[in-house]
Write a protein that holds these residues in place. Structure first.
Motif, mmCIF file in Angstrom:
data_model
loop_
_atom_site.group_PDB
_atom_site.id
_atom_site.type_symbol
_atom_site.label_atom_id
_atom_site.label_comp_id
_atom_site.label_asym_id
_atom_site.label_seq_id
_atom_site.Cartn_x
_atom_site.Cartn_y
_atom_site.Cartn_z
ATOM 1 N N VAL A 134 20.643 1.728 82.799
ATOM 2 C CA VAL A 134 20.094 1.425 84.125
ATOM 3 C C VAL A 134 20.357 2.549 85.126
ATOM 4 C CG1 VAL A 134 20.301 -1.067 83.731
ATOM 5 C CG2 VAL A 134 22.147 0.133 84.920
ATOM 6 N N GLY A 135 20.821 3.683 84.621
ATOM 7 C CA GLY A 135 20.982 4.861 85.472
ATOM 8 C C GLY A 135 22.210 4.864 86.345
ATOM 9 N N LEU A 136 23.272 4.158 85.926
ATOM 10 C CA LEU A 136 24.458 4.039 86.777
ATOM 11 C C LEU A 136 25.740 4.453 86.066
ATOM 12 C CD1 LEU A 136 23.795 0.680 88.669
ATOM 13 C CD2 LEU A 136 23.702 2.993 89.605
ATOM 14 N N SER A 137 25.652 5.258 85.036
ATOM 15 C CA SER A 137 26.864 5.656 84.323
ATOM 16 C C SER A 137 27.827 6.395 85.242
ATOM 17 C CB SER A 137 26.507 6.515 83.110
ATOM 18 O OG SER A 137 25.759 7.660 83.505
ATOM 19 N N SER A 138 27.295 7.124 86.225
ATOM 20 C CA SER A 138 28.156 7.879 87.143
ATOM 21 C C SER A 138 28.828 6.977 88.172
ATOM 22 C CB SER A 138 27.339 8.947 87.871
ATOM 23 O OG SER A 138 26.353 8.358 88.708
ATOM 24 N N ARG A 139 28.411 5.710 88.245
ATOM 25 C CA ARG A 139 28.977 4.774 89.221
ATOM 26 C C ARG A 139 29.825 3.693 88.541
ATOM 27 N NH1 ARG A 139 28.702 6.085 94.290
ATOM 28 N NH2 ARG A 139 27.595 4.324 95.214
ATOM 29 N N ALA A 140 30.203 3.929 87.293
ATOM 30 C CA ALA A 140 30.885 2.907 86.499
ATOM 31 C C ALA A 140 32.181 2.428 87.138
ATOM 32 C CB ALA A 140 31.159 3.437 85.090
ATOM 33 N N GLU A 141 32.924 3.307 87.793
ATOM 34 C CA GLU A 141 34.229 2.933 88.335
ATOM 35 C C GLU A 141 34.167 2.536 89.811
ATOM 36 O OE1 GLU A 141 36.640 2.453 86.366
ATOM 37 O OE2 GLU A 141 35.617 3.317 84.631
ATOM 38 N N VAL A 142 32.966 2.338 90.323
ATOM 39 C CA VAL A 142 32.776 1.986 91.733
ATOM 40 C C VAL A 142 32.684 0.461 91.872
ATOM 41 C CG1 VAL A 142 31.238 2.216 93.722
ATOM 42 C CG2 VAL A 142 31.627 4.169 92.198
ATOM 43 N N LYS A 143 33.310 -0.071 92.912
ATOM 44 C CA LYS A 143 33.238 -1.512 93.175
ATOM 45 C C LYS A 143 31.944 -1.851 93.929
ATOM 46 C CE LYS A 143 38.206 -2.342 93.083
ATOM 47 N NZ LYS A 143 39.402 -2.853 93.826
ATOM 48 N N PRO A 144 31.491 -3.119 93.845
ATOM 49 C CA PRO A 144 30.205 -3.501 94.430
ATOM 50 C C PRO A 144 30.040 -3.161 95.906
ATOM 51 C CG PRO A 144 30.952 -5.220 92.959
ATOM 52 C CD PRO A 144 32.074 -4.214 93.049
ATOM 53 N N VAL A 145 31.110 -3.230 96.693
ATOM 54 C CA VAL A 145 30.986 -2.987 98.128
ATOM 55 C C VAL A 145 30.505 -1.572 98.420
ATOM 56 C CG1 VAL A 145 33.383 -2.232 98.461
ATOM 57 C CG2 VAL A 145 32.145 -3.354 100.340
ATOM 58 N N ARG A 146 30.703 -0.664 97.498
ATOM 59 C CA ARG A 146 30.288 0.724 97.694
ATOM 60 C C ARG A 146 28.966 1.041 96.996
ATOM 61 N NH1 ARG A 146 34.714 4.358 95.544
ATOM 62 N NH2 ARG A 146 33.265 5.968 96.294
ATOM 63 N N LEU A 147 28.291 0.025 96.509
ATOM 64 C CA LEU A 147 26.996 0.191 95.859
ATOM 65 C C LEU A 147 25.888 -0.301 96.775
ATOM 66 C CD1 LEU A 147 27.876 -1.162 92.301
ATOM 67 C CD2 LEU A 147 27.689 1.239 92.977
ATOM 68 N N SER A 148 24.741 0.342 96.709
ATOM 69 C CA SER A 148 23.579 -0.139 97.471
ATOM 70 C C SER A 148 23.056 -1.435 96.853
ATOM 71 C CB SER A 148 22.469 0.916 97.452
ATOM 72 O OG SER A 148 21.930 1.037 96.142
ATOM 73 N N GLY A 149 22.117 -2.105 97.565
ATOM 74 C CA GLY A 149 21.538 -3.326 97.035
ATOM 75 C C GLY A 149 20.842 -3.106 95.704
ATOM 76 N N GLY A 150 20.091 -2.010 95.604
ATOM 77 C CA GLY A 150 19.409 -1.714 94.344
ATOM 78 C C GLY A 150 20.381 -1.417 93.226
ATOM 79 N N GLU A 151 21.484 -0.716 93.535
ATOM 80 C CA GLU A 151 22.494 -0.432 92.513
ATOM 81 C C GLU A 151 23.189 -1.716 92.063
ATOM 82 O OE1 GLU A 151 23.908 4.113 93.589
ATOM 83 O OE2 GLU A 151 24.760 2.434 94.722
ATOM 84 N N GLN A 153 21.906 -4.676 92.039
ATOM 85 C CA GLN A 153 20.992 -5.433 91.196
ATOM 86 C C GLN A 153 20.919 -4.845 89.793
ATOM 87 O OE1 GLN A 153 20.078 -8.227 90.614
ATOM 88 N NE2 GLN A 153 18.197 -8.688 91.734
ATOM 89 N N ARG A 154 20.972 -3.520 89.694
ATOM 90 C CA ARG A 154 20.950 -2.896 88.372
ATOM 91 C C ARG A 154 22.230 -3.196 87.582
ATOM 92 N NH1 ARG A 154 19.735 3.158 89.156
ATOM 93 N NH2 ARG A 154 20.083 2.807 91.389
ATOM 94 N N VAL A 155 23.363 -3.284 88.285
ATOM 95 C CA VAL A 155 24.594 -3.713 87.617
ATOM 96 C C VAL A 155 24.438 -5.141 87.109
ATOM 97 C CG1 VAL A 155 27.050 -4.236 87.925
ATOM 98 C CG2 VAL A 155 26.087 -2.158 88.925
ATOM 99 N N ALA A 156 23.863 -6.004 87.946
ATOM 100 C CA ALA A 156 23.645 -7.398 87.542
ATOM 101 C C ALA A 156 22.721 -7.478 86.328
ATOM 102 C CB ALA A 156 23.061 -8.199 88.706
ATOM 103 N N ILE A 157 21.712 -6.617 86.276
ATOM 104 C CA ILE A 157 20.803 -6.597 85.128
ATOM 105 C C ILE A 157 21.549 -6.134 83.876
ATOM 106 C CG2 ILE A 157 18.808 -5.396 84.143
ATOM 107 C CD1 ILE A 157 17.593 -5.463 86.955
ATOM 108 N N ALA A 158 22.360 -5.078 84.020
ATOM 109 C CA ALA A 158 23.142 -4.605 82.878
ATOM 110 C C ALA A 158 24.062 -5.709 82.365
ATOM 111 C CB ALA A 158 23.953 -3.373 83.277
ATOM 112 N N ARG A 159 24.697 -6.433 83.272
ATOM 113 C CA ARG A 159 25.575 -7.542 82.869
ATOM 114 C C ARG A 159 24.781 -8.619 82.135
ATOM 115 N NH1 ARG A 159 28.061 -10.784 87.737
ATOM 116 N NH2 ARG A 159 25.839 -11.262 87.906
ATOM 117 N N ALA A 160 23.576 -8.919 82.619
ATOM 118 C CA ALA A 160 22.755 -9.950 81.993
ATOM 119 C C ALA A 160 22.297 -9.556 80.598
ATOM 120 C CB ALA A 160 21.541 -10.248 82.870
ATOM 121 N N LEU A 161 22.153 -8.248 80.363
ATOM 122 C CA LEU A 161 21.572 -7.789 79.099
ATOM 123 C C LEU A 161 22.599 -7.321 78.079
ATOM 124 C CD1 LEU A 161 18.577 -5.694 80.514
ATOM 125 C CD2 LEU A 161 18.561 -8.071 79.735
#
Length: 243
Positions: A134-151, A153-161
């Motif tokens: 989902v294009g977020l390997s560089s953000r793997a160690e970042v907590k949700p508060v520091r992620l944009s809304g789109g990021e 959602q992509r984390v949520a999609i990765a978790r779902a899949l």
């Protein structure tokens, strides 16, 4: 294509504080097969989220028959439903529902703590693979508060899949996103679902999102229209529904 979920004359009611019954779903019949792309549209309060909860085994019908992979839902114990749900269903919610104190990687790994065998022991590797997907390997160690809304959602999609579910249920997955990000999220869901032949069901108010599906159904006041019983008799144009 294999039949994943079958509903026949399903109803769902809840008891109100005054002991009266509120019927949320009324005689819903629907089949979902491997690889299906389905959108459900309708007004708020029409029963869409309740239908999603039933499809994902978060709840059971008040009456009627619901089978998931041939297993009658009303005969399953709560523990059995949770096990089947964890193995076969991925949920994507509008509000993301990420764990705020865990990193993106830890959020994606969470479902794999309930896995067995190699999936459990490879949970970090699998989660990193989905984040990269989902294009977020560089953000793997970042907590949700520091992620944009789109990021988020992509984390949520990765978790779902991450457990390669056979059924993906998306409840207003673009509702909190701008148009461009929302379209990208839908493209990602569709692409990954196609790769695994998963069925994708989207609850949406957005006609542009609904138009991406092969089938569109309308749920209003608990009644599902445009469903399996008359789908074969409709032309493609007649089969479309509007929100």
């Amino acid at each position: 294509m294999s039949l994943l979920v079958s509903l026949r004359d399903v109803t769902k009611s809840v008891t109100l504080p005054d002991d009266s019954e509120l019927q949320i779903l009324k005689g819903v019949s629907l089949d979902l097969h491997e690889g299906d792309r389905l959108s459900v549209v309708g007004r708020s309060g029409g029963g869409k989220s309740t239908l999603l909860n039933l499809l994902g085994l978060l709840d059971v019908p008040t009456s009627g028959d619901l089978e998931f992979l041939g297993l009658p839902a009303r005969r399953m114990s709560e523990a059995r439903r949770a096990r089947v749900r964890g193995e076969s269903v991925g949920f994507v919610f509008q509000q993301f529902n990420l764990l705020p104190e865990r990193t993106a990687l830890e959020n994606v790994m969470t479902p794999l703590y309930y896995a067995t065998g190699r999936d459990f022991w490879r949970r970090r590797e699998l989660a990193l693979g989905l984040l990269d997907r989902v294009g977020l390997s560089s953000r793997a160690e970042v907590k949700p508060v520091r992620l944009s809304g789109g990021e988020q959602q992509r984390v949520a999609i990765a978790r779902a899949l991450v457990r390669r579910p056979r059924l993906i249920l998306a409840d207003e997955p673009t509702g909190a996103l701008d148009v461009e990000t929302g379209q990208a999220v839908m493209s990602l869901l569709e692409e990954v679902a196609a790769e695994t032949s998963a069925a994708l069901v989207t609850i949406t108010h957005d006609r542009a999102v609904a138009d991406r599906s092969e089938r569109q159904l309308h749920l209003n006041a608990g009644v599902l229209s445009g469903a399996d019983d008359d789908a074969e008799d409709r032309s493609p144009e007649e089969g479309l529904v509007t929100a």
